[in-house]
Design an enzyme around this catalytic site. Structure first.
Site, PDB file in Angstrom:
ATOM      1  N   ASP A  98       0.862  -1.182   0.000  1.00 27.52           N
ATOM      2  CA  ASP A  98       0.000   0.000   0.000  1.00 27.52           C
ATOM      3  C   ASP A  98       0.905   1.241   0.000  1.00 27.52           C
ATOM      4  O   ASP A  98       2.118   1.122   0.073  1.00 27.52           O
ATOM      5  CB  ASP A  98      -0.962  -0.025   1.195  1.00 27.52           C
ATOM      6  CG  ASP A  98      -0.229  -0.039   2.526  1.00 27.52           C
ATOM      7  OD1 ASP A  98       0.992   0.221   2.563  1.00 27.52           O
ATOM      8  OD2 ASP A  98      -0.875  -0.320   3.545  1.00 27.52           O
ATOM      9  N   SER A  99       0.297   2.411  -0.055  1.00 25.47           N
ATOM     10  CA  SER A  99       1.094   3.634  -0.195  1.00 25.47           C
ATOM     11  C   SER A  99       1.598   4.152   1.142  1.00 25.47           C
ATOM     12  O   SER A  99       2.508   4.972   1.198  1.00 25.47           O
ATOM     13  CB  SER A  99       0.236   4.720  -0.825  1.00 25.47           C
ATOM     14  OG  SER A  99      -0.787   5.095   0.097  1.00 25.47           O
ATOM     15  N   GLN A 195     -11.306   7.089  -6.184  1.00 26.07           N
ATOM     16  CA  GLN A 195     -11.892   7.682  -4.974  1.00 26.07           C
ATOM     17  C   GLN A 195     -13.179   8.402  -5.360  1.00 26.07           C
ATOM     18  O   GLN A 195     -13.602   8.348  -6.504  1.00 26.07           O
ATOM     19  CB  GLN A 195     -10.892   8.636  -4.311  1.00 26.07           C
ATOM     20  CG  GLN A 195      -9.734   7.931  -3.618  1.00 26.07           C
ATOM     21  CD  GLN A 195     -10.148   7.161  -2.360  1.00 26.07           C
ATOM     22  OE1 GLN A 195     -11.319   7.149  -1.969  1.00 26.07           O
ATOM     23  NE2 GLN A 195      -9.184   6.503  -1.716  1.00 26.07           N
ATOM     24  N   ASP A 272      -7.931  -7.660   0.071  1.00 25.44           N
ATOM     25  CA  ASP A 272      -7.015  -7.823   1.200  1.00 25.44           C
ATOM     26  C   ASP A 272      -7.763  -7.434   2.455  1.00 25.44           C
ATOM     27  O   ASP A 272      -8.720  -6.665   2.396  1.00 25.44           O
ATOM     28  CB  ASP A 272      -5.804  -6.876   1.078  1.00 25.44           C
ATOM     29  CG  ASP A 272      -6.162  -5.466   1.512  1.00 25.44           C
ATOM     30  OD1 ASP A 272      -6.801  -4.756   0.726  1.00 25.44           O
ATOM     31  OD2 ASP A 272      -5.843  -5.083   2.659  1.00 25.44           O
ATOM     32  N   CYS A 310     -11.655 -29.002   5.812  1.00 24.91           N
ATOM     33  CA  CYS A 310     -10.465 -28.164   5.622  1.00 24.91           C
ATOM     34  C   CYS A 310      -9.215 -29.029   5.584  1.00 24.91           C
ATOM     35  O   CYS A 310      -9.048 -29.942   6.376  1.00 24.91           O
ATOM     36  CB  CYS A 310     -10.359 -27.137   6.746  1.00 24.91           C
ATOM     37  SG  CYS A 310      -8.940 -26.045   6.565  1.00 24.91           S
ATOM     38  N   CYS A 312      -6.095 -27.832   5.927  1.00 27.13           N
ATOM     39  CA  CYS A 312      -4.931 -27.149   6.500  1.00 27.13           C
ATOM     40  C   CYS A 312      -4.283 -28.007   7.583  1.00 27.13           C
ATOM     41  O   CYS A 312      -4.885 -28.944   8.103  1.00 27.13           O
ATOM     42  CB  CYS A 312      -5.328 -25.775   7.053  1.00 27.13           C
ATOM     43  SG  CYS A 312      -5.971 -25.772   8.728  1.00 27.13           S
ATOM     44  N   CYS A 315      -6.217 -28.255  10.961  1.00 26.22           N
ATOM     45  CA  CYS A 315      -7.366 -29.156  10.970  1.00 26.22           C
ATOM     46  C   CYS A 315      -6.948 -30.618  10.867  1.00 26.22           C
ATOM     47  O   CYS A 315      -7.640 -31.498  11.372  1.00 26.22           O
ATOM     48  CB  CYS A 315      -8.347 -28.792   9.861  1.00 26.22           C
ATOM     49  SG  CYS A 315      -9.224 -27.256  10.227  1.00 26.22           S
ATOM     50  N   HIS A 340      -5.323 -21.806   9.770  1.00 28.09           N
ATOM     51  CA  HIS A 340      -6.654 -22.228   9.339  1.00 28.09           C
ATOM     52  C   HIS A 340      -7.417 -21.082   8.665  1.00 28.09           C
ATOM     53  O   HIS A 340      -8.051 -21.286   7.628  1.00 28.09           O
ATOM     54  CB  HIS A 340      -7.474 -22.769  10.512  1.00 28.09           C
ATOM     55  CG  HIS A 340      -8.905 -22.948  10.150  1.00 28.09           C
ATOM     56  ND1 HIS A 340      -9.357 -24.045   9.437  1.00 28.09           N
ATOM     57  CD2 HIS A 340      -9.980 -22.122  10.292  1.00 28.09           C
ATOM     58  CE1 HIS A 340     -10.651 -23.890   9.184  1.00 28.09           C
ATOM     59  NE2 HIS A 340     -11.058 -22.742   9.694  1.00 28.09           N
TER      60      HIS A 340
END
Ligand code: ZN
Length: 405
Positions: A98-99, A195, A272, A310, A312, A315, A340
């Site tokens: 990001d900026s 914007q 995000d 799941c 992962c 799990c 997870h």
């Protein structure tokens, strides 16, 4: 002379025949990214409780780094010596930064914006500093992320009056300063940000101006900041109608499961949010029906995994009972739940991509909402947003709740 491949190419692979959803392939200098994609947030060059290897195991293809935090610590000099963030944190895949502007305005009470940039007081030594579009790009060029964001003039979504218009026009002027300052266009792509708060006219003026610049993707900013959900989806809908179809569209700061499904239907490709890793710190796991708070005593003797679908590592190895037991030991618990939760987000995105490619996305949406809002009504804004892209959810099945009542 051979022409160099641009640092970002994007190809639409499949389009939903009903909604505005699409599945795409974005190719960066650091690998391929299948869209729609969720990017976990690694604030200080690390995801709290997660190692790069674990993210690769989850098949995470791109993550987000915060320029403000990285610029403060370790700082430009260290990053330069390290040869950029990819090397510094040993992450071979995609990074977006990001900026730094949004973090400043939201973290530092004393931040003030004028035409030159964002003025702030350093939290370390109280000295007066300024983040200009040029400075933001200089830090981001040093970090070396595949995708960089322009510095924009951020106003609260709920702001009304001339300040909104001023911020929108300034964002366009700052974009041009960012483009001029960008020293590594052959390696890094700079995304501008639409914007204009909740005003469709301002969003249109802004998008039209951004489209005239040579860029490889677009972001929609200024949402998820206290506006109503009704205003939220309408603004997303307006923006995706305005932006070109052949470039990726990134909706900043959105990550709740239901929001992701709705916004993919509205034509967003990238997301995000700190939510999945933040909620892990509070002992919460993401599941299809919402959130599971493992601190709750009812999990004390529950020997099932968080989610038996799941795949992962959490799990496959640990029970709810164990996670309940260690919930107070924050570091370990946070790490296991973050794995997870990131896996959950990535799996949700993958299921959406697959449904779009099979051209069965509308059915996916109906199934998802039925499960997510099991026994309670689907919020009206979700029904309306989906109707706007030709998906009619079946009537609510509220029998469960009525029966309980
Ligand atoms: Zn899991």
């Amino acid at each position: 002379m051979t022409t160099k491949v641009p640092p970002l190419t994007y190809k639409v692979i499949a389009e939903c025949s009903v909604t505005k959803a699409r599945a795409g392939l974005m190719t960066l200098r650091h690998g391929e990214v299948n869209t729609p994609v969720f990017m976990p947030v690694g604030t200080q060059g690390t995801l709290k409780g997660l190692l790069p290897d674990q993210l690769i195991e989850l098949n995470c293809q791109i993550l987000l780094g915060n320029t403000y935090h990285l610029g403060m610590r370790p700082g430009i000099e260290t990053l330069q010596k390290a040869g950029g963030l990819h090397k510094f944190m040993s992450w071979p895949r995609g990074i977006l930064t990001d900026s730094g502007g949004f973090q400043m305005v939201s973290l530092l009470k004393l931040a003030q914006i004028d035409e030159n940039g964002v003025n702030f007081c350093s939290p370390f030594d109280n000295s007066e500093c300024m983040l200009t579009p040029e400075h933001s790009i200089q830090i981001q060029n040093t970090i070396g992320a595949d995708i960089m964001m322009q510095l924009d003039d951020v106003v609260k979504t709920t702001t009304v009056g001339p300040r909104v218009e001023e911020a929108m026009h300034r964002t366009i002027r700052w974009l041009d300063r960012c483009i001029n300052a960008h020293a590594r266009d052959e390696d890094q792509s700079l995304f501008p940000i639409v914007q204009g708060a909740l005003d469709p006219e301002l969003r249109k003026i802004c998008a039209d101006a951004l489209i005239q610049r040579k860029v490889r993707g677009y972001a929609v900013g200024g949402l998820s900041g206290g506006e109503s959900k009704h205003e939220f989806w309408r603004t997303v809908h307006v923006c995706t109608d305005l932006l070109p179809k052949d470039k990726p569209r990134y909706l900043m700061g959105v990550g709740f499961a239901a929001d992701l499904v709705v916004c993919v239907a509205l034509g967003i490709d990238m997301f995000d949010c700190v939510f999945p890793t933040r909620t892990a710190r509070f002992g919460c796991a993401l599941v299809n029906t919402g959130q599971m708070n493992l601190k709750n005593k009812k999990y004390e003797n529950d020997m099932r995994p968080i989610d038996d679908e799941c795949e992962c590592s959490t799990c496959s190895r640990y029970t709810r009972s164990y996670l309940h037991h260690i919930a107070a030991m924050e570091a370990v618990s946070c790490s296991l739940l973050s794995i997870h939760n990131v896996a959950y987000q990535l799996r949700l995105m993958r299921s959406m991509r697959e449904a779009i490619q099979r051209d069965q996305f509308p059915q996916f949406i109906c199934d998802f909402m039925a499960k997510h809002f099991e026994g309670e009504p689907v919020p009206l804004w979700i029904r309306e947003a989906l109707q706007a892209v030709n998906v009619d959810l079946p009537p609510d099945d509220v029998k469960v709740k009525e029966a309980v009542a």
